[in-house]
Motif scaffolding. Structure first.
Motif, PDB file in Angstrom:
ATOM      1  N   THR A   1       6.062   2.003  -3.796  1.00  0.00           N
ATOM      2  CA  THR A   1       7.155   3.122  -3.969  1.00  0.00           C
ATOM      3  C   THR A   1       8.392   2.407  -4.182  1.00  0.00           C
ATOM      4  OG1 THR A   1       7.975   5.111  -2.927  1.00  0.00           O
ATOM      5  CG2 THR A   1       6.928   3.537  -1.454  1.00  0.00           C
ATOM      6  N   GLU A   2       9.256   3.268  -4.561  1.00  0.00           N
ATOM      7  CA  GLU A   2      10.545   2.731  -4.671  1.00  0.00           C
ATOM      8  C   GLU A   2      11.592   3.285  -3.461  1.00  0.00           C
ATOM      9  OE1 GLU A   2      12.026   0.698  -7.053  1.00  0.00           O
ATOM     10  OE2 GLU A   2       9.833   0.039  -7.568  1.00  0.00           O
ATOM     11  N   LYS A   3      10.969   4.094  -2.665  1.00  0.00           N
ATOM     12  CA  LYS A   3      11.695   4.813  -1.757  1.00  0.00           C
ATOM     13  C   LYS A   3      11.802   3.854  -0.603  1.00  0.00           C
ATOM     14  CE  LYS A   3      11.927   8.755   1.144  1.00  0.00           C
ATOM     15  NZ  LYS A   3      11.666  10.406   1.195  1.00  0.00           N
TER      16      LYS A   3
ATOM     17  N   LYS B   1       0.423  -5.635  10.187  1.00  0.00           N
ATOM     18  CA  LYS B   1       1.463  -4.630   9.951  1.00  0.00           C
ATOM     19  C   LYS B   1       2.304  -4.864   9.113  1.00  0.00           C
ATOM     20  CE  LYS B   1       0.597  -1.848  13.877  1.00  0.00           C
ATOM     21  NZ  LYS B   1      -0.427  -0.656  13.543  1.00  0.00           N
ATOM     22  N   LEU B   2       3.065  -5.987   9.151  1.00  0.00           N
ATOM     23  CA  LEU B   2       3.888  -6.608   8.068  1.00  0.00           C
ATOM     24  C   LEU B   2       3.214  -6.552   6.720  1.00  0.00           C
ATOM     25  CD1 LEU B   2       5.977  -9.273  10.132  1.00  0.00           C
ATOM     26  CD2 LEU B   2       6.936  -7.071   9.395  1.00  0.00           C
ATOM     27  N   ARG B   3       2.181  -7.031   6.541  1.00  0.00           N
ATOM     28  CA  ARG B   3       1.452  -6.941   5.318  1.00  0.00           C
ATOM     29  C   ARG B   3       1.107  -5.802   4.653  1.00  0.00           C
ATOM     30  NH1 ARG B   3       1.306  -9.178   0.499  1.00  0.00           N
ATOM     31  NH2 ARG B   3      -0.732  -9.121  -0.175  1.00  0.00           N
ATOM     32  N   GLU B   4       0.574  -4.860   5.726  1.00  0.00           N
ATOM     33  CA  GLU B   4       0.548  -3.373   5.233  1.00  0.00           C
ATOM     34  C   GLU B   4       2.059  -2.708   4.569  1.00  0.00           C
ATOM     35  OE1 GLU B   4      -0.581   0.663   7.259  1.00  0.00           O
ATOM     36  OE2 GLU B   4      -1.412  -0.999   8.246  1.00  0.00           O
ATOM     37  N   ALA B   5       2.963  -2.983   5.599  1.00  0.00           N
ATOM     38  CA  ALA B   5       4.271  -2.571   4.919  1.00  0.00           C
ATOM     39  C   ALA B   5       4.774  -3.180   3.758  1.00  0.00           C
ATOM     40  CB  ALA B   5       5.304  -2.950   6.022  1.00  0.00           C
ATOM     41  N   GLU B   6       4.618  -4.461   3.474  1.00  0.00           N
ATOM     42  CA  GLU B   6       4.841  -5.127   2.175  1.00  0.00           C
ATOM     43  C   GLU B   6       4.048  -4.392   1.053  1.00  0.00           C
ATOM     44  OE1 GLU B   6       3.700  -9.087   2.142  1.00  0.00           O
ATOM     45  OE2 GLU B   6       5.740  -9.808   2.394  1.00  0.00           O
ATOM     46  N   LEU B   7       2.790  -4.088   1.311  1.00  0.00           N
ATOM     47  CA  LEU B   7       1.952  -3.607   0.165  1.00  0.00           C
ATOM     48  C   LEU B   7       2.577  -2.057  -0.186  1.00  0.00           C
ATOM     49  CD1 LEU B   7      -1.539  -4.728   1.096  1.00  0.00           C
ATOM     50  CD2 LEU B   7      -0.154  -5.545  -0.801  1.00  0.00           C
ATOM     51  N   GLN B   8       2.792  -1.365   1.030  1.00  0.00           N
ATOM     52  CA  GLN B   8       3.129  -0.121   0.739  1.00  0.00           C
ATOM     53  C   GLN B   8       4.593  -0.069   0.018  1.00  0.00           C
ATOM     54  OE1 GLN B   8       3.691   1.907   4.477  1.00  0.00           O
ATOM     55  NE2 GLN B   8       3.568   3.889   3.577  1.00  0.00           N
ATOM     56  N   ALA B   9       5.387  -0.991   0.373  1.00  0.00           N
ATOM     57  CA  ALA B   9       6.716  -1.202  -0.262  1.00  0.00           C
ATOM     58  C   ALA B   9       6.586  -1.516  -1.648  1.00  0.00           C
ATOM     59  CB  ALA B   9       7.596  -2.208   0.345  1.00  0.00           C
ATOM     60  N   LYS B  10       5.601  -2.184  -2.148  1.00  0.00           N
ATOM     61  CA  LYS B  10       5.313  -2.437  -3.473  1.00  0.00           C
ATOM     62  C   LYS B  10       5.001  -1.226  -4.297  1.00  0.00           C
ATOM     63  CE  LYS B  10       4.516  -7.293  -3.192  1.00  0.00           C
ATOM     64  NZ  LYS B  10       3.504  -8.367  -3.358  1.00  0.00           N
TER      65      LYS B  10
END
Length: 94
Positions: free
Chosen positions: A69-71, A58-67
């Motif tokens: 988008t700038e939101k 889940k943390l890895r997924e959040a990291e990838l999602q954060a990369k």
């Protein structure tokens, strides 16, 4: 240091192996003809590993999602949303 035992110990010394995995919360690696064959661990240790794995993914997924988008969201908004969802879930379970 990992516990390594021959697979025959599973049959011949099951009680000892069970005691060790529960007391140490560490797995025992079983070998067959000198090569790794299987791993024995307590249910509690297994469930902890599964939980840690799920959190990691889940943390890895959040990291990838954060990369992607700038939101960004302020922590007050995130925690407020989480608290309201938890409160709703608790009230549904009652």
């Amino acid at each position: 240091m990992p516990y390594i035992r021959p697979v025959s110990d599973l049959r011949n010394n099951f009680s000892e192996i069970s005691r060790v995995v529960h007391e140490s919360s560490e797995p025992i690696f079983l070998t067959k003809h000198g090569y790794g064959d299987m791993v024995v661990m307590s249910m509690e240790a297994y469930e902890k590993k599964i939980f840690e794995s799920e959190v990691y993914f889940k943390l890895r997924e959040a990291e990838l999602q954060a990369k992607s988008t700038e939101k960004r969201y302020p922590h007050e908004e995130v925690f407020s949303d989480l608290r309201s969802k938890l409160a709703k879930k608790v009230s549904e379970d009652v």
